[in-house]
Design a protein around this motif. Structure first.
Motif, PDB file in Angstrom:
ATOM      1  N   PHE A 170       0.845  -1.191   0.000  1.00  0.00           N
ATOM      2  CA  PHE A 170       0.000   0.000   0.000  1.00  0.00           C
ATOM      3  C   PHE A 170       0.886   1.249   0.000  1.00  0.00           C
ATOM      4  O   PHE A 170       1.797   1.378   0.825  1.00  0.00           O
ATOM      5  N   ARG A 179       6.075   5.770  -1.889  1.00  0.00           N
ATOM      6  CA  ARG A 179       5.490   5.115  -3.056  1.00  0.00           C
ATOM      7  C   ARG A 179       6.556   4.303  -3.806  1.00  0.00           C
ATOM      8  O   ARG A 179       6.998   4.669  -4.892  1.00  0.00           O
ATOM      9  N   ARG A 221      -6.721  -4.268   6.363  1.00  0.00           N
ATOM     10  CA  ARG A 221      -6.858  -3.866   4.960  1.00  0.00           C
ATOM     11  C   ARG A 221      -6.200  -4.923   4.083  1.00  0.00           C
ATOM     12  O   ARG A 221      -5.135  -5.439   4.414  1.00  0.00           O
ATOM     13  N   MET A 278      -5.138  -5.480   0.002  1.00  0.00           N
ATOM     14  CA  MET A 278      -5.062  -4.873  -1.324  1.00  0.00           C
ATOM     15  C   MET A 278      -5.816  -5.715  -2.340  1.00  0.00           C
ATOM     16  O   MET A 278      -5.708  -6.944  -2.363  1.00  0.00           O
ATOM     17  N   THR A 279      -6.576  -5.052  -3.199  1.00  0.00           N
ATOM     18  CA  THR A 279      -7.328  -5.724  -4.249  1.00  0.00           C
ATOM     19  C   THR A 279      -6.563  -5.693  -5.564  1.00  0.00           C
ATOM     20  O   THR A 279      -5.617  -4.901  -5.733  1.00  0.00           O
ATOM     21  N   ALA A 320      -7.749  -4.511  -8.270  1.00  0.00           N
ATOM     22  CA  ALA A 320      -8.008  -3.187  -8.842  1.00  0.00           C
ATOM     23  C   ALA A 320      -7.031  -2.146  -8.289  1.00  0.00           C
ATOM     24  O   ALA A 320      -6.504  -1.310  -9.036  1.00  0.00           O
ATOM     25  N   GLN A 321      -6.771  -2.192  -6.989  1.00  0.00           N
ATOM     26  CA  GLN A 321      -5.826  -1.247  -6.388  1.00  0.00           C
ATOM     27  C   GLN A 321      -4.411  -1.489  -6.900  1.00  0.00           C
ATOM     28  O   GLN A 321      -3.663  -0.539  -7.163  1.00  0.00           O
ATOM     29  N   ASP A 343      -4.150  -0.149 -10.395  1.00  0.00           N
ATOM     30  CA  ASP A 343      -4.097   1.316 -10.373  1.00  0.00           C
ATOM     31  C   ASP A 343      -2.689   1.798 -10.036  1.00  0.00           C
ATOM     32  O   ASP A 343      -2.151   2.695 -10.693  1.00  0.00           O
ATOM     33  N   GLN A 344      -2.061   1.213  -9.017  1.00  0.00           N
ATOM     34  CA  GLN A 344      -0.707   1.611  -8.655  1.00  0.00           C
ATOM     35  C   GLN A 344       0.273   1.324  -9.786  1.00  0.00           C
ATOM     36  O   GLN A 344       1.146   2.147 -10.086  1.00  0.00           O
ATOM     37  N   MET A 370      -8.182  -2.496 -13.512  1.00  0.00           N
ATOM     38  CA  MET A 370      -8.222  -1.367 -12.600  1.00  0.00           C
ATOM     39  C   MET A 370      -9.652  -1.071 -12.137  1.00  0.00           C
ATOM     40  O   MET A 370      -9.858  -0.477 -11.087  1.00  0.00           O
ATOM     41  N   SER A 371     -10.635  -1.486 -12.905  1.00  0.00           N
ATOM     42  CA  SER A 371     -12.033  -1.217 -12.545  1.00  0.00           C
ATOM     43  C   SER A 371     -12.809  -2.489 -12.210  1.00  0.00           C
ATOM     44  O   SER A 371     -14.029  -2.464 -12.108  1.00  0.00           O
ATOM     45  N   ASP A 377     -14.040  -5.823  -9.907  1.00  0.00           N
ATOM     46  CA  ASP A 377     -14.337  -6.145  -8.517  1.00  0.00           C
ATOM     47  C   ASP A 377     -14.327  -7.667  -8.374  1.00  0.00           C
ATOM     48  O   ASP A 377     -15.240  -8.346  -8.835  1.00  0.00           O
TER      49      ASP A 377
END
Length: 288
Positions: free
Chosen positions: A135, A141, A186, A188-189, A191-192, A195-196, A241-242, A244
């Protein structure tokens, strides 16, 4: 004897017969609870195993290992790990401590994400170095994982990405104040993670580099691997990225050069647009 016992990936029943027999003979049983999780909780495991479990968080395993090893030279102690016992370097440290203390140990293996990921259709001997995605924060980052992905792809190899989980973590503020207040778990998915990764690609492109992995790279998202409700999704990185994929745990695979058999297997789970990418692949994409 110290027993390190793999629990597999799904639920309580994934433990091996050998592992269950060893566990039930132990005077104390620790459940490692920070590198991974099963789809069921501690109470379900205790009922199935017929033993009380002591939850071992990161602090206890890394800083309080002596308590785990206490009296293991004269009685049997079990250390339970989701997946395989050697899926994390922490567990190697526990073995080394046992050896130093003259305590015998035995490892009882089980399935882990590193071999079970083959169910997505990609062949295990075509995987390169595995990476972890953590994360990001406002001030931290890291993106070194991207260079390893590109190195793997340059060699035609796939990359298995293990996605971050945060269990019993403190905020920086509470840690500095010495408050034992923990953040909600938490996980991480896919999608996340996508995105990263796309943010890294965009930054590298702005810096003038030619990305080795792009938004159109075919990837595989995997959720709850080994469970009855496991989900596999083949799509471009942009599409993932989108997406689920539901509850944890998730993993991401960035594909390299694909064998024709792998392409056929991936088509079973591919999204329509990813299927189009697979159809467009010519013979230069495949292993010879």
């Amino acid at each position: 004897m110290l027993y390190l016992i793999g629990l597999g990936l799904g639920d309580a029943s994934d433990i091996t017969v050998k592992g269950l027999q060893a566990l039930r003979s132990c005077s104390r049983v620790y459940l490692e609870a920070y590198t991974s999780v099963l789809t069921v909780g501690k109470e379900v495991l205790e009922e199935y195993y017929g033993k009380e479990l002591i939850v071992a968080d990161r602090d206890q395993v890394e800083q309080g290992a002596d308590e785990i090893l206490k009296d293991a030279d004269v009685s049997d102690v079990a250390f339970l790990v989701v997946g395989d016992p050697f899926g994390a370097t922490t567990h190697s440290d526990l073995v080394l401590r046992a050896v130093t203390a003259g305590i015998p140990y035995k490892v009882i293996h089980n399935a882990s994400v590193m071999n079970a990921v083959g169910c997505c259709g990609l062949q295990l001997y075509n995987f390169g170095e595995m990476v972890s995605l953590v994360f990001w924060t406002d001030t931290w980052r890291p993106d070194s994982f991207y260079d390893k992905m590109c190195k793997n792809r340059a060699a035609g190899l796939h990359t298995l990405c293990l996605l971050d989980i945060k269990v019993k973590e403190q905020s920086v503020e509470n840690m500095m104040r010495g408050k034992k207040i923990y953040e909600p778990p938490r996980f991480m998915t896919v999608a996340q993670a996508a995105d990263q990764l796309i943010r890294v690609i965009q930054r590298r492109r702005e810096e003038g580099a030619e990305p080795g992995v792009t938004e159109d790279t075919v990837c595989v998202g995997v959720a709850r691997l080994g469970a009855d409700n496991q989900t596999i999704r083949v799509a471009t990185l942009q599409q993932l990225m989108s997406c689920d994929l539901g509850g944890p745990l998730h993993s991401l695979v960035v594909t390299g050069r694909l064998h024709p058999l792998e392409v056929d297997m991936l088509r079973v789970n591919a999204e329509p647009n990813a299927l189009q990418h697979l159809r467009m692949m010519d013979s230069s994409t495949y292993w010879s």
